[in-house]
Write a protein that holds these residues in place. Structure first.
Motif, PDB file in Angstrom:
ATOM      1  N   ALA A 290       0.828  -1.215   0.000  1.00 54.11           N
ATOM      2  CA  ALA A 290       0.000   0.000   0.000  1.00 54.11           C
ATOM      3  C   ALA A 290       0.866   1.271   0.000  1.00 54.11           C
ATOM      4  O   ALA A 290       0.599   2.223  -0.744  1.00 54.11           O
ATOM      5  N   VAL A 291       1.907   1.265   0.823  1.00 50.64           N
ATOM      6  CA  VAL A 291       2.774   2.447   0.920  1.00 50.64           C
ATOM      7  C   VAL A 291       3.513   2.676  -0.400  1.00 50.64           C
ATOM      8  O   VAL A 291       3.662   3.807  -0.869  1.00 50.64           O
ATOM      9  N   ARG A 292       3.948   1.591  -1.018  1.00 46.07           N
ATOM     10  CA  ARG A 292       4.710   1.741  -2.278  1.00 46.07           C
ATOM     11  C   ARG A 292       3.789   2.171  -3.411  1.00 46.07           C
ATOM     12  O   ARG A 292       4.186   2.920  -4.297  1.00 46.07           O
ATOM     13  N   MET A 293       2.538   1.728  -3.373  1.00 48.11           N
ATOM     14  CA  MET A 293       1.560   2.226  -4.362  1.00 48.11           C
ATOM     15  C   MET A 293       1.411   3.739  -4.188  1.00 48.11           C
ATOM     16  O   MET A 293       1.469   4.500  -5.156  1.00 48.11           O
ATOM     17  N   ALA A 294       1.227   4.168  -2.945  1.00 44.82           N
ATOM     18  CA  ALA A 294       1.014   5.600  -2.663  1.00 44.82           C
ATOM     19  C   ALA A 294       2.227   6.424  -3.087  1.00 44.82           C
ATOM     20  O   ALA A 294       2.086   7.485  -3.706  1.00 44.82           O
ATOM     21  N   ALA A 295       3.419   5.928  -2.782  1.00 42.71           N
ATOM     22  CA  ALA A 295       4.639   6.689  -3.089  1.00 42.71           C
ATOM     23  C   ALA A 295       4.828   6.832  -4.604  1.00 42.71           C
ATOM     24  O   ALA A 295       5.124   7.925  -5.107  1.00 42.71           O
ATOM     25  N   MET A 296       4.607   5.745  -5.337  1.00 40.03           N
ATOM     26  CA  MET A 296       4.824   5.817  -6.792  1.00 40.03           C
ATOM     27  C   MET A 296       3.759   6.674  -7.473  1.00 40.03           C
ATOM     28  O   MET A 296       4.058   7.436  -8.395  1.00 40.03           O
ATOM     29  N   GLU A 297       2.536   6.563  -6.978  1.00 36.01           N
ATOM     30  CA  GLU A 297       1.435   7.364  -7.508  1.00 36.01           C
ATOM     31  C   GLU A 297       1.738   8.866  -7.339  1.00 36.01           C
ATOM     32  O   GLU A 297       1.581   9.655  -8.264  1.00 36.01           O
ATOM     33  N   LEU A 298       2.204   9.207  -6.147  1.00 36.43           N
ATOM     34  CA  LEU A 298       2.499  10.606  -5.829  1.00 36.43           C
ATOM     35  C   LEU A 298       3.630  11.142  -6.708  1.00 36.43           C
ATOM     36  O   LEU A 298       3.534  12.241  -7.265  1.00 36.43           O
ATOM     37  N   LEU A 299       4.687  10.363  -6.870  1.00 41.13           N
ATOM     38  CA  LEU A 299       5.807  10.824  -7.695  1.00 41.13           C
ATOM     39  C   LEU A 299       5.383  10.930  -9.162  1.00 41.13           C
ATOM     40  O   LEU A 299       5.809  11.838  -9.872  1.00 41.13           O
ATOM     41  N   ALA A 300       4.533   9.991  -9.597  1.00 42.45           N
ATOM     42  CA  ALA A 300       4.057  10.048 -10.988  1.00 42.45           C
ATOM     43  C   ALA A 300       3.234  11.317 -11.205  1.00 42.45           C
ATOM     44  O   ALA A 300       3.350  11.975 -12.249  1.00 42.45           O
ATOM     45  N   GLU A 301       2.429  11.689 -10.234  1.00 43.13           N
ATOM     46  CA  GLU A 301       1.646  12.930 -10.337  1.00 43.13           C
ATOM     47  C   GLU A 301       2.576  14.141 -10.394  1.00 43.13           C
ATOM     48  O   GLU A 301       2.380  15.061 -11.192  1.00 43.13           O
ATOM     49  N   ASN A 302       3.583  14.150  -9.527  1.00 40.76           N
ATOM     50  CA  ASN A 302       4.542  15.265  -9.508  1.00 40.76           C
ATOM     51  C   ASN A 302       5.268  15.387 -10.844  1.00 40.76           C
ATOM     52  O   ASN A 302       5.487  16.492 -11.354  1.00 40.76           O
ATOM     53  N   LEU A 303       5.626  14.229 -11.410  1.00 35.64           N
ATOM     54  CA  LEU A 303       6.338  14.195 -12.694  1.00 35.64           C
ATOM     55  C   LEU A 303       5.455  14.770 -13.807  1.00 35.64           C
ATOM     56  O   LEU A 303       5.912  15.566 -14.631  1.00 35.64           O
ATOM     57  N   LYS A 304       4.175  14.385 -13.763  1.00 33.25           N
ATOM     58  CA  LYS A 304       3.232  14.847 -14.780  1.00 33.25           C
ATOM     59  C   LYS A 304       3.079  16.369 -14.701  1.00 33.25           C
ATOM     60  O   LYS A 304       3.097  17.074 -15.711  1.00 33.25           O
ATOM     61  N   GLN A 305       2.965  16.871 -13.456  1.00 37.10           N
ATOM     62  CA  GLN A 305       2.822  18.316 -13.267  1.00 37.10           C
ATOM     63  C   GLN A 305       4.071  19.054 -13.736  1.00 37.10           C
ATOM     64  O   GLN A 305       3.992  20.090 -14.390  1.00 37.10           O
ATOM     65  N   ALA A 306       5.243  18.489 -13.407  1.00 37.80           N
ATOM     66  CA  ALA A 306       6.512  19.136 -13.807  1.00 37.80           C
ATOM     67  C   ALA A 306       6.623  19.145 -15.328  1.00 37.80           C
ATOM     68  O   ALA A 306       7.041  20.153 -15.911  1.00 37.80           O
ATOM     69  N   ASN A 307       6.222  18.050 -15.989  1.00 41.37           N
ATOM     70  CA  ASN A 307       6.277  17.990 -17.450  1.00 41.37           C
ATOM     71  C   ASN A 307       5.317  18.987 -18.080  1.00 41.37           C
ATOM     72  O   ASN A 307       5.633  19.632 -19.074  1.00 41.37           O
ATOM     73  N   ALA A 308       4.122  19.126 -17.454  1.00 38.70           N
ATOM     74  CA  ALA A 308       3.130  20.076 -17.983  1.00 38.70           C
ATOM     75  C   ALA A 308       3.653  21.503 -17.867  1.00 38.70           C
ATOM     76  O   ALA A 308       3.527  22.308 -18.788  1.00 38.70           O
ATOM     77  N   ARG A 309       4.291  21.802 -16.730  1.00 34.86           N
ATOM     78  CA  ARG A 309       4.863  23.148 -16.532  1.00 34.86           C
ATOM     79  C   ARG A 309       5.968  23.395 -17.556  1.00 34.86           C
ATOM     80  O   ARG A 309       6.074  24.450 -18.132  1.00 34.86           O
ATOM     81  N   GLY A 310       6.772  22.314 -17.796  1.00 40.57           N
ATOM     82  CA  GLY A 310       7.885  22.414 -18.769  1.00 40.57           C
ATOM     83  C   GLY A 310       7.338  22.702 -20.164  1.00 40.57           C
ATOM     84  O   GLY A 310       7.856  23.544 -20.878  1.00 40.57           O
ATOM     85  N   ALA A 311       6.238  22.010 -20.531  1.00 43.27           N
ATOM     86  CA  ALA A 311       5.647  22.177 -21.860  1.00 43.27           C
ATOM     87  C   ALA A 311       5.103  23.588 -22.041  1.00 43.27           C
ATOM     88  O   ALA A 311       5.122  24.146 -23.139  1.00 43.27           O
ATOM     89  N   GLU A 312       4.624  24.175 -20.924  1.00 41.50           N
ATOM     90  CA  GLU A 312       4.084  25.533 -21.006  1.00 41.50           C
ATOM     91  C   GLU A 312       5.172  26.590 -20.852  1.00 41.50           C
ATOM     92  O   GLU A 312       4.909  27.774 -20.863  1.00 41.50           O
ATOM     93  N   GLY A 313       6.412  26.126 -20.637  1.00 38.44           N
ATOM     94  CA  GLY A 313       7.544  27.044 -20.481  1.00 38.44           C
ATOM     95  C   GLY A 313       7.514  27.830 -19.190  1.00 38.44           C
ATOM     96  O   GLY A 313       8.066  28.925 -19.094  1.00 38.44           O
ATOM     97  N   ILE A 314       6.867  27.267 -18.132  1.00 38.78           N
ATOM     98  CA  ILE A 314       6.790  27.972 -16.842  1.00 38.78           C
ATOM     99  C   ILE A 314       8.083  27.745 -16.071  1.00 38.78           C
ATOM    100  O   ILE A 314       8.537  26.609 -15.952  1.00 38.78           O
TER     101      ILE A 314
END
Ligand code: CP
Length: 314
Positions: A290-314
């Motif tokens: 359960a903890v490893r599911m939560a940790a990977m899910e959270l990092l994947a969300e952070n990665l997605k947000q960082a990529n979206a910011r990168g694509a928008e040039g923020i």
């Protein structure tokens, strides 16, 4: 954050948020609910340079439950054998564009170094005697479920503290949550300067376990003793092995924990380890997924947000 390298940089709020998320996964698993495939389309590579049963299996299961494509690198038959370095191995895998890399390595700091060289999220599955963050998180979730809270508890961590990344990550996490921490073991197995960290140190199990809510036992980590003092197992069991007599020093409702792998008859008596009224060792394993599911899910969300910011040039 982009990576999960240790407990040290995490705040109380981040720890609680991660545990809350893991709690949902744990309840869903118990109830047989299929989780949302939040890692679908993502690639997870597990790189274990050291032996593992629990951590490797649960990271693999966690990734698969969330729909990731999981690859377990067989490090023993990789080109490391031909002299390729850790960093070149990491750069090679990085070029295959994974999203998550899970790493266990015998050297403290090796996972941090690797994280600096790759573009994806890195999760530390244990590095030398430094940190084992997901172990501390699953231990915290186990304690919270058993005791109904994660603060103002008296927690005794016993045995080979000096060589233990589990002890280090647990001390950091449980300390941030304002618990009373007691370390119990022979002075030869205590890291230097430990009493300066605001923990109480005891040489005797009787003194150290007095009034404890949680008794966490650790394995003698001979593989990290570097030719130094190795106690005799018989003598060690006599003084520090958790049996019914020593457990009686703790509170009547104290829980018994062990991160595994355990050596029955060395740091813990088999009947205590198997006593479902006191031992939460199997719950620790269950919470690991359960903890490893939560940790990977959270990092994947952070990665997605960082990529979206990168694509928008923020
Ligand atoms: N607790 C723990 O890390 O176990 P493994 O070495 O089996 O992964």
């Amino acid at each position: 954050a982009r990576h999960l390298l240790g407990i040290e940089p995490l705040g109380q709020d981040e720890i609680v948020a991660l545990l809350d998320r893991a709690e949902i996964h744990a309840n869903e698993m118990r109830d047989g609910v299929t989780p949302e495939r939040r890692l679908a389309g993502l690639t997870q590579i597990n790189m274990f340079f050291e032996a593992s049963t629990r951590t490797q299996a649960s990271f693999e299961l966690a990734g698969k439950r969330l729909g990731a494509d999981v690859m377990n690198m067989a490090m023993g038959s990789s080109s490391l054998k031909k002299g390729e370095t850790l960093i070149d191995t990491a750069l090679t895998l990085n070029a295959m564009r994974p999203d998550l890399i899970v790493v266990r390595h015998p050297h403290s700091g090796a996972v941090d170094l690797l994280a600096q060289k790759v573009n994806c999220a890195v999760l530390n599955a244990g590095d030398g005697r430094h940190e084992h963050p997901t172990q501390a998180l699953l231990d915290a979730l186990t304690i919270r479920r058993a005791k109904g809270r994660l603060h103002r508890l008296s927690i005794a961590i016993c045995g080979d503290i000096a060589h233990s990344r589990v002890a280090r990550s647990n001390l950091l996490l449980l300390g941030k949550m304002e618990n009373r921490l007691r370390l119990v073991g022979p002075p030869t197995l205590m890291p230097p300067g430990i009493s300066e960290l605001g923990v109480e140190v005891f040489e005797s199990m009787e003194e150290g376990l007095k009034g404890a809510d949680v008794v966490m036992m650790l394995r003698l980590q001979k593989e990290r003793m570097d030719g130094g003092y190795i106690p005799s197992e018989r003598e060690y069991y006599h003084r520090y092995g958790l049996d019914a007599e020593k457990l009686a020093y703790a509170k009547d409702d104290a829980i018994v924990m062990h991160p595994g792998p355990m050596n029955r008859g060395v740091e813990i008596d088999g009947t205590i380890a198997d006593d479902i009224n006191r031992s939460v060792i199997q719950t620790q394993v269950e919470m690991g997924v359960a903890v490893r599911m939560a940790a990977m899910e959270l990092l994947a969300e952070n990665l997605k947000q960082a990529n979206a910011r990168g694509a928008e040039g923020i």
